[in-house]
Design a protein around this motif. Sequence first.
Motif, PDB file in Angstrom:
ATOM      1  N   LYS A 187     -10.695  -2.066  12.493  1.00  0.00           N
ATOM      2  CA  LYS A 187      -9.107  -4.221  12.431  1.00  0.00           C
ATOM      3  C   LYS A 187      -9.483  -5.118  12.033  1.00  0.00           C
ATOM      4  O   LYS A 187      -8.289  -5.684  11.648  1.00  0.00           O
ATOM      5  N   ASP A 188     -10.405  -4.950  11.304  1.00  0.00           N
ATOM      6  CA  ASP A 188     -10.735  -6.288   9.812  1.00  0.00           C
ATOM      7  C   ASP A 188      -9.866  -5.413   8.432  1.00  0.00           C
ATOM      8  O   ASP A 188      -9.336  -6.367   7.742  1.00  0.00           O
ATOM      9  N   VAL A 189      -8.869  -4.220   8.608  1.00  0.00           N
ATOM     10  CA  VAL A 189      -8.182  -4.388   7.334  1.00  0.00           C
ATOM     11  C   VAL A 189      -6.915  -4.947   7.727  1.00  0.00           C
ATOM     12  O   VAL A 189      -6.088  -4.614   7.184  1.00  0.00           O
ATOM     13  N   MET A 219       1.250  -1.180   0.948  1.00  0.00           N
ATOM     14  CA  MET A 219      -0.162  -0.233   0.349  1.00  0.00           C
ATOM     15  C   MET A 219       0.736   1.173   0.195  1.00  0.00           C
ATOM     16  O   MET A 219       1.974   1.082   1.096  1.00  0.00           O
ATOM     17  N   THR A 220       0.568   2.836  -0.488  1.00  0.00           N
ATOM     18  CA  THR A 220       1.166   3.306  -0.718  1.00  0.00           C
ATOM     19  C   THR A 220       1.566   4.221   0.038  1.00  0.00           C
ATOM     20  O   THR A 220       2.401   5.421   0.658  1.00  0.00           O
ATOM     21  N   TYR A 221       0.681   4.036   1.280  1.00  0.00           N
ATOM     22  CA  TYR A 221       0.815   4.951   2.283  1.00  0.00           C
ATOM     23  C   TYR A 221       1.247   4.210   3.999  1.00  0.00           C
ATOM     24  O   TYR A 221       1.737   4.368   4.718  1.00  0.00           O
ATOM     25  N   LEU A 222       1.611   3.295   3.510  1.00  0.00           N
ATOM     26  CA  LEU A 222       2.955   2.809   4.155  1.00  0.00           C
ATOM     27  C   LEU A 222       3.658   1.928   3.701  1.00  0.00           C
ATOM     28  O   LEU A 222       4.394   2.249   3.111  1.00  0.00           O
ATOM     29  N   ILE A 223       5.138   2.304   4.741  1.00  0.00           N
ATOM     30  CA  ILE A 223       6.033   1.814   4.694  1.00  0.00           C
ATOM     31  C   ILE A 223       6.544   0.789   5.685  1.00  0.00           C
ATOM     32  O   ILE A 223       6.550   0.346   6.708  1.00  0.00           O
ATOM     33  N   SER A 224       7.886  -0.432   4.734  1.00  0.00           N
ATOM     34  CA  SER A 224       8.396  -2.091   5.985  1.00  0.00           C
ATOM     35  C   SER A 224       9.131  -0.978   6.574  1.00  0.00           C
ATOM     36  O   SER A 224      10.123  -0.139   6.033  1.00  0.00           O
ATOM     37  N   VAL A 225       8.988  -1.715   7.590  1.00  0.00           N
ATOM     38  CA  VAL A 225      10.825  -1.311   8.427  1.00  0.00           C
ATOM     39  C   VAL A 225      11.883  -1.791   7.463  1.00  0.00           C
ATOM     40  O   VAL A 225      12.412  -0.817   8.073  1.00  0.00           O
ATOM     41  N   ASN A 226      11.759  -2.405   7.212  1.00  0.00           N
ATOM     42  CA  ASN A 226      13.039  -2.765   5.952  1.00  0.00           C
ATOM     43  C   ASN A 226      13.717  -1.868   5.315  1.00  0.00           C
ATOM     44  O   ASN A 226      14.445  -1.226   5.104  1.00  0.00           O
ATOM     45  N   ARG A 227      12.044  -1.403   4.402  1.00  0.00           N
ATOM     46  CA  ARG A 227      12.440  -0.085   3.504  1.00  0.00           C
ATOM     47  C   ARG A 227      12.956   1.069   4.263  1.00  0.00           C
ATOM     48  O   ARG A 227      13.528   1.623   4.422  1.00  0.00           O
ATOM     49  N   GLU A 246      -5.504  -7.493  -2.589  1.00  0.00           N
ATOM     50  CA  GLU A 246      -7.374  -8.327  -2.134  1.00  0.00           C
ATOM     51  C   GLU A 246      -7.886  -8.837  -1.149  1.00  0.00           C
ATOM     52  O   GLU A 246      -9.382  -8.378  -1.102  1.00  0.00           O
ATOM     53  N   GLU A 247      -7.159  -8.883   0.157  1.00  0.00           N
ATOM     54  CA  GLU A 247      -7.891  -8.976   1.245  1.00  0.00           C
ATOM     55  C   GLU A 247      -9.134  -7.542   1.133  1.00  0.00           C
ATOM     56  O   GLU A 247      -9.809  -7.643   1.642  1.00  0.00           O
ATOM     57  N   LEU A 248      -8.681  -6.195   0.856  1.00  0.00           N
ATOM     58  CA  LEU A 248      -8.846  -4.924   1.362  1.00  0.00           C
ATOM     59  C   LEU A 248      -9.642  -5.055   0.559  1.00  0.00           C
ATOM     60  O   LEU A 248     -11.064  -4.245   1.275  1.00  0.00           O
ATOM     61  N   GLU A 249     -10.039  -5.403  -0.403  1.00  0.00           N
ATOM     62  CA  GLU A 249     -11.282  -5.527  -1.627  1.00  0.00           C
ATOM     63  C   GLU A 249     -12.546  -6.722  -1.024  1.00  0.00           C
ATOM     64  O   GLU A 249     -13.445  -5.805  -1.594  1.00  0.00           O
ATOM     65  N   GLU A 250     -11.719  -7.262  -0.624  1.00  0.00           N
ATOM     66  CA  GLU A 250     -12.794  -8.161  -0.006  1.00  0.00           C
ATOM     67  C   GLU A 250     -13.637  -7.743   1.079  1.00  0.00           C
ATOM     68  O   GLU A 250     -14.576  -7.534   1.300  1.00  0.00           O
ATOM     69  N   ASN A 251     -13.128  -7.228   1.688  1.00  0.00           N
ATOM     70  CA  ASN A 251     -13.334  -5.892   2.971  1.00  0.00           C
ATOM     71  C   ASN A 251     -14.506  -4.954   2.570  1.00  0.00           C
ATOM     72  O   ASN A 251     -15.364  -5.411   3.225  1.00  0.00           O
TER      73      ASN A 251
END
Length: 280
Positions: free
Chosen positions: A204-206, A1-9, A217-222
């Motif tokens: 929390k369902d996100v 997701m474009t608004y998230l950044i991983s710990v590694n990145r 894909e999971e968010l789109e289903e939600n």
Amino acid sequence: MTYLISVNRFKKRLENNQNNTVIVDVRFQLNDPDAGRKAYLDNHIPGAVYMDLNKDLSGPPGKHGGNHPLPDMKMFTAKMGKIGIDHDTTVVIYDQANDMFSARLWWLLDSLGHEKVYVLDGGYNRWVEEGNKATDEIPELEAKEFRAEFHEDNIVDIEELKEKLGEEQALLIDSRAKERYFGKTEPLYGKSGHIPGAKNFFWKDVLTSDGNWKKKEELEENFSSLPKDKEIIVSCGSGVSACPNILALKSLGYSNVKLYPGSFSDWISYEDNKVETKEE
């Protein structure tokens, strides 16, 4: 997701000394307002500055306007400048884990038109779990001038909410847990239930069962029952836990998403407003 950044990145960004990055720690506990600041003073990600939900990310509560009304935007932008944010700054926000408070600051900055804002996926917990250092050292910050204009069309007040729901111009979602939505429990307010017409999408369902942000894909289903061509108004208890849902919806391309900042705490502050306890 474009608004998230991983710990590694995020770690690579810091190791490469990419300048003009401000790290903000927003850990907080609703039932213990001092806990987040104490946790920050004990240990935090190196270089991080602390921002408090009540003191920095909200205005003072009143009879109407909810428990966590939006801060005065002139004061808020001034605070952002004082901690070193300007138009070119990349902001990385973290919470204890994937909690609601980082999304609140993300939403505030996004609503000011600031584009380079990321939530650290997994937050402080994941940073430490992956073997990274923490410190109790308070950073020295260089103040900058933060010029920004708040996008008023990102929010609705109670009158606009009633009008749009009455004319079926928008869909309202309630981001609280199902037990609170159905009025089976209410730990914070004098009335229980939800705003009539609101559909329940627990924030929390996100997240997955182990607390990670879900994939696209999971968010789109939600959110599959929500049309992308309809205005969506997001609420919760006081305008905080609505923000993870807004972040998720915007990441999926929902462009007409607004926050009802006062949310349920504002709604029930008007005696004539009814509450509902059945499924909508």
